[in-house]
Design an enzyme around this catalytic site. Structure first.
Site, PDB file in Angstrom:
ATOM      1  N   GLY A  19       0.847  -1.189   0.000  1.00 49.37           N
ATOM      2  CA  GLY A  19       0.000   0.000   0.000  1.00 49.37           C
ATOM      3  C   GLY A  19       0.875   1.228   0.000  1.00 49.37           C
ATOM      4  O   GLY A  19       2.062   1.144   0.328  1.00 49.37           O
ATOM      5  N   CYS A  28       5.490  -6.000   1.275  1.00 48.29           N
ATOM      6  CA  CYS A  28       5.807  -4.565   1.227  1.00 48.29           C
ATOM      7  C   CYS A  28       5.205  -3.858   2.445  1.00 48.29           C
ATOM      8  O   CYS A  28       5.639  -4.093   3.564  1.00 48.29           O
ATOM      9  CB  CYS A  28       5.338  -3.991  -0.115  1.00 48.29           C
ATOM     10  SG  CYS A  28       5.978  -2.341  -0.439  1.00 48.29           S
ATOM     11  N   TYR A  29       4.178  -3.032   2.269  1.00 49.32           N
ATOM     12  CA  TYR A  29       3.568  -2.373   3.429  1.00 49.32           C
ATOM     13  C   TYR A  29       3.063  -3.426   4.427  1.00 49.32           C
ATOM     14  O   TYR A  29       3.106  -3.212   5.642  1.00 49.32           O
ATOM     15  CB  TYR A  29       2.419  -1.467   2.966  1.00 49.32           C
ATOM     16  CG  TYR A  29       1.701  -0.753   4.076  1.00 49.32           C
ATOM     17  CD1 TYR A  29       2.273   0.337   4.720  1.00 49.32           C
ATOM     18  CD2 TYR A  29       0.440  -1.183   4.489  1.00 49.32           C
ATOM     19  CE1 TYR A  29       1.611   0.991   5.751  1.00 49.32           C
ATOM     20  CE2 TYR A  29      -0.235  -0.532   5.513  1.00 49.32           C
ATOM     21  CZ  TYR A  29       0.364   0.552   6.149  1.00 49.32           C
ATOM     22  OH  TYR A  29      -0.294   1.187   7.163  1.00 49.32           O
ATOM     23  N   HIS A  89       7.582  -7.575  -4.549  1.00 50.47           N
ATOM     24  CA  HIS A  89       6.242  -7.978  -4.982  1.00 50.47           C
ATOM     25  C   HIS A  89       6.303  -9.274  -5.794  1.00 50.47           C
ATOM     26  O   HIS A  89       6.601  -9.220  -6.983  1.00 50.47           O
ATOM     27  CB  HIS A  89       5.608  -6.864  -5.822  1.00 50.47           C
ATOM     28  CG  HIS A  89       5.272  -5.660  -5.017  1.00 50.47           C
ATOM     29  ND1 HIS A  89       4.030  -5.470  -4.453  1.00 50.47           N
ATOM     30  CD2 HIS A  89       6.024  -4.600  -4.629  1.00 50.47           C
ATOM     31  CE1 HIS A  89       4.026  -4.340  -3.776  1.00 50.47           C
ATOM     32  NE2 HIS A  89       5.224  -3.792  -3.869  1.00 50.47           N
ATOM     33  N   GLU A 120       3.915 -10.909  -6.922  1.00 51.39           N
ATOM     34  CA  GLU A 120       2.790 -11.033  -7.853  1.00 51.39           C
ATOM     35  C   GLU A 120       3.060 -10.406  -9.218  1.00 51.39           C
ATOM     36  O   GLU A 120       2.309 -10.647 -10.151  1.00 51.39           O
ATOM     37  CB  GLU A 120       1.515 -10.435  -7.249  1.00 51.39           C
ATOM     38  CG  GLU A 120       1.574  -8.958  -6.925  1.00 51.39           C
ATOM     39  CD  GLU A 120       2.254  -8.654  -5.582  1.00 51.39           C
ATOM     40  OE1 GLU A 120       2.787  -9.594  -4.958  1.00 51.39           O
ATOM     41  OE2 GLU A 120       2.267  -7.487  -5.177  1.00 51.39           O
ATOM     42  N   ASP A 175     -14.334  -5.992 -24.066  1.00 49.19           N
ATOM     43  CA  ASP A 175     -14.894  -5.976 -22.712  1.00 49.19           C
ATOM     44  C   ASP A 175     -16.425  -5.864 -22.723  1.00 49.19           C
ATOM     45  O   ASP A 175     -17.114  -6.635 -22.056  1.00 49.19           O
ATOM     46  CB  ASP A 175     -14.313  -4.819 -21.891  1.00 49.19           C
ATOM     47  CG  ASP A 175     -12.803  -4.858 -21.848  1.00 49.19           C
ATOM     48  OD1 ASP A 175     -12.250  -5.944 -22.090  1.00 49.19           O
ATOM     49  OD2 ASP A 175     -12.185  -3.821 -21.588  1.00 49.19           O
ATOM     50  N   LYS A 223      -7.607  -8.110 -18.268  1.00 49.89           N
ATOM     51  CA  LYS A 223      -7.868  -8.271 -19.702  1.00 49.89           C
ATOM     52  C   LYS A 223      -7.686  -9.717 -20.189  1.00 49.89           C
ATOM     53  O   LYS A 223      -8.510 -10.237 -20.932  1.00 49.89           O
ATOM     54  CB  LYS A 223      -6.912  -7.354 -20.483  1.00 49.89           C
ATOM     55  CG  LYS A 223      -7.270  -7.205 -21.930  1.00 49.89           C
ATOM     56  CD  LYS A 223      -8.279  -6.104 -22.080  1.00 49.89           C
ATOM     57  CE  LYS A 223      -8.732  -5.895 -23.486  1.00 49.89           C
ATOM     58  NZ  LYS A 223      -9.753  -4.834 -23.542  1.00 49.89           N
TER      59      LYS A 223
END
Ligand code: XMP
Length: 592
Positions: free
Chosen positions: A57, A85-86, A172, A174, A230, A376
């Site tokens: 964050g 992280c945070y 991170h 991810e 979309d 996406k």
């Protein structure tokens, strides 16, 4: 299948990080059920989870009002916790460790040096590339924690408690730039939390459909469909969930679309089973709104305003604002976070969102957005499972304002001028240099698009010029038969027709040769440069890109280029065919 109590195995606590949903997504990709909840969710509601991930964050743990966790989650029996992280800072702070502002930030890739083995780092040895984005760092781990890895700037890049299942990482896992990111999540889920595989991504369609049925209740849904991926996938999900008679789709034909686009979209929707589908022919209004407009941003503004007017008209004339209807939208997850979409796309969306009627529906919660938690690539995957044709799902991006921003205009007649490096064409196009917009002329340089090294020549020339931000070459060799003159022009039906013909030829030949699959996007632009009898020229702009933020001009096979030139020069009023050599930066992908 989820845990006995119906809860997912993993909860990701959202501390405001832009990757929070991506974490849940990466966990589900590994076959494990995961949800996202607010960071301060009470521990009592998380009892029984196999694992909790505290996301990153933007805040600092010392800021007043920064996101907090219920410290009791660090003591839940049988629940492992991973702070990212945070999330790492919060864990350290709550347990008595020291967090401080780093001497300098660490943004981008870093090399992680492993100091000790641990199940979270299983399979990683020595050094590995990770992606960092932080200023604060843990200086001293809390009591009972060991430092497992560090980077040059960050002494505590991975820490873990020696007895309890508490782990924190500064980087991170991810994001794709972290080399072993998915391995680290797999280590956490299967090696530490003891998760089982209980999540099958194919189950998402029935879940989304159930949500649609629940949200709609007895009401019907209407959509403004754009023909983009979309809105088409969202619309199709609603069709399946409620049946065709309860889902109404309107496609606004702005007259700024490519050849055959409206029929194509109509055909796709018919095959998907849509019956209540209406095409609103609004071309005349858009053409009138663009009359005499030459400046790119003013074009966008006029188009946005016209769109709003058309939508308002449809909403009120179709009684869609009464209580029997809710609005369907194809919003996807990145659209809901700050970084989503390109700046230009945002601009267009702002206009669309300003439609009063739509705003009222949103404010009163009469809206369904079936794709709002997907990325996406997941949307494409869902589209495939729904049977939407592959060529539709993998179409090149096409800008909202359509051909209007590919049909360049000029305020006055003006001849090209000779300079040492070629001819300056006094037609202006947009560029991006040093993070800011430029709006400059174009250099027509000698040479051919197939000459070796011609692309690097373009970059060098632009770097040394204050007059132009784009370099093109002529596809028939140098010089063009007649010196080109720019003629005063705006968007007219005749010029749009010319551009549409050129675009159709280029699309047909690049699809037939397979070249369209080698490029990310292939804009075709019409510029008012030519002779009195043939006032316009066509520019080819094939580019490679990953996300549209940067792009490279792509060389084309000579035989394909020859065939395109032969066909394009048959179009009435077209003088010559040019090729854009400019990368992004310094040019943008679109000319406007
Ligand atoms: P640029 O020209 O900025 O384009 O390099 C990057 C990507 O954004 C698309 N683009 C737009 N999309 N409305 C859109 O929906 C717009 O006004 C717009 N302008 C550019 C462009 O096609 C490329 O994919």
């Amino acid at each position: 299948m989820q845990q006995d109590n119906g809860a997912p195995q993993i909860t990701v606590l959202d501390a405001g990080g832009q990757y929070c949903h991506l974490i849940a997504r990466k966990i589900r990709d590994l076959g494990v059920s995961a949800e996202v909840r607010p960071s301060d969710t009470p521990a009592s509601e998380l009892r029984g989870r196999r694992g909790i991930v505290i996301s990153g964050g933007p805040a600092s743990v010392y800021d007043s009002g920064s996101p907090r966790i219920d410290p009791a989650i660090l003591d839940l029996p049988g629940t492992a916790v991973l702070g990212i992280c945070y999330g790492l800072h919060l864990m350290a702070h709550e347990l008595g460790g020291g967090v401080r502002l780093g001497d300098k930030g660490e943004y981008g890739t870093a090399v992680l040096h492993t100091a000790r083995p641990h199940p979270i780092l299983a399979g990683l040895n020595g050094e590995t590339r990770v992606w960092m984005s932080h200023r604060d760092l843990v200086e001293t781990p809390p009591r009972g924690f060991e430092i497992l890895a560090a980077t040059e700037e960050c002494p505590v890049a991975v820490m873990a408690h020696s007895e309890r299942p508490l782990i924190g990482v500064q980087f991170h896992p991810e994001v794709v730039h972290t080399e072993h990111g998915q391995d680290i999540y797999a280590n956490f889920l299967f090696g530490i939390c003891g998760c089982t595989k209980d999540w099958d991504p194919r189950g998402r369609i029935p879940r989304v459909e159930q949500d649609i049925v629940r949200i709609a209740g007895s009401r019907n849904i209407f959509f403004f469909v754009s023909g983009g991926v979309d809105s088409t996938v969202a619309y199709t999900l609603c069709l399946r969930a409620l049946g065709p008679e309860r889902v109404y789709g309107v496609y606004v034909d702005t007259g700024l679309m490519r050849e055959g686009e409206t029929d194509f979209v109509h055909g796709v929707f018919s095959r998907l089973g849509a019956t209540a589908f209406h095409v609103e022919d609004a071309a005349a209004g858009f053409l009138a709104a663009l009359e005499g407009v030459t400046e790119p941003e003013l074009k966008r503004k006029r188009i946005g305003e016209e769109f709003v007017a058309v939508q308002e008209r449809i909403l009120s004339s179709g009684n869609f604002l009464d209580g029997h209807w809710i609005l369907g939208q194809g919003t996807i997850y990145p659209d809901t976070i700050e970084s989503g979409g390109t700046a230009h796309a945002d601009l267009i969306k702002t206009h669309h969102n300003r439609v009063d009627g739509i705003q009222k529906l949103i404010d009163s919660g009469r809206i369904v957005e079936p794709l709002s938690s997907f990325y996406k690539d997941e949307v494409r995957e869902i589209g495939r499972e729904l049977g939407i044709p592959e060529p539709f799902l993998t179409r090149h991006p096409f800008p909202g304002p359509g051909l209007a921003i590919r049909c360049l205009c000029a305020e006055r007649d003006e001849p090209a001028t000779r300079v040492d490096d070629g001819w300056i064409l006094p037609v202006h196009s947009v560029g991006v240099q040093g993070d800011s917009r430029s709006y400059r002329k174009v250099l027509l340089a000698p040479g051919s698009p197939t000459d070796a090294g011609i692309h690097s020549l373009a970059t060098r020339l632009i770097n040394n010029s204050r007059e132009y931000n784009r370099v093109v070459v002529d596809c028939s060799g140098w010089p063009p038969e007649t010196p080109l003159t720019i003629s005063r022009s705006s968007i007219t039906a005749e010029r749009l027709h010319r551009l549409r013909c050129a675009d159709a030829i280029v699309r047909e030949l690049s699809a037939a040769s397979g070249f369209d699959r080698q490029v990310w996007q292939f804009p075709v632009i019409l510029i008012p440069a030519g002779t009195p009898a043939r006032p316009d020229s066509v520019v080819l702009r094939p580019v490679h890109s990953v996300d549209g933020m940067t792009a490279e001009s792509v060389a084309m096979p000579p035989s394909l280029l020859d065939e395109m030139r032969r066909r394009v020069l048959e179009i009435d009023g077209v003088c010559t065919m040019l090729f854009d050599l400019t990368h992004k930066p310094p040019g943008t992908i679109e000319w406007e």
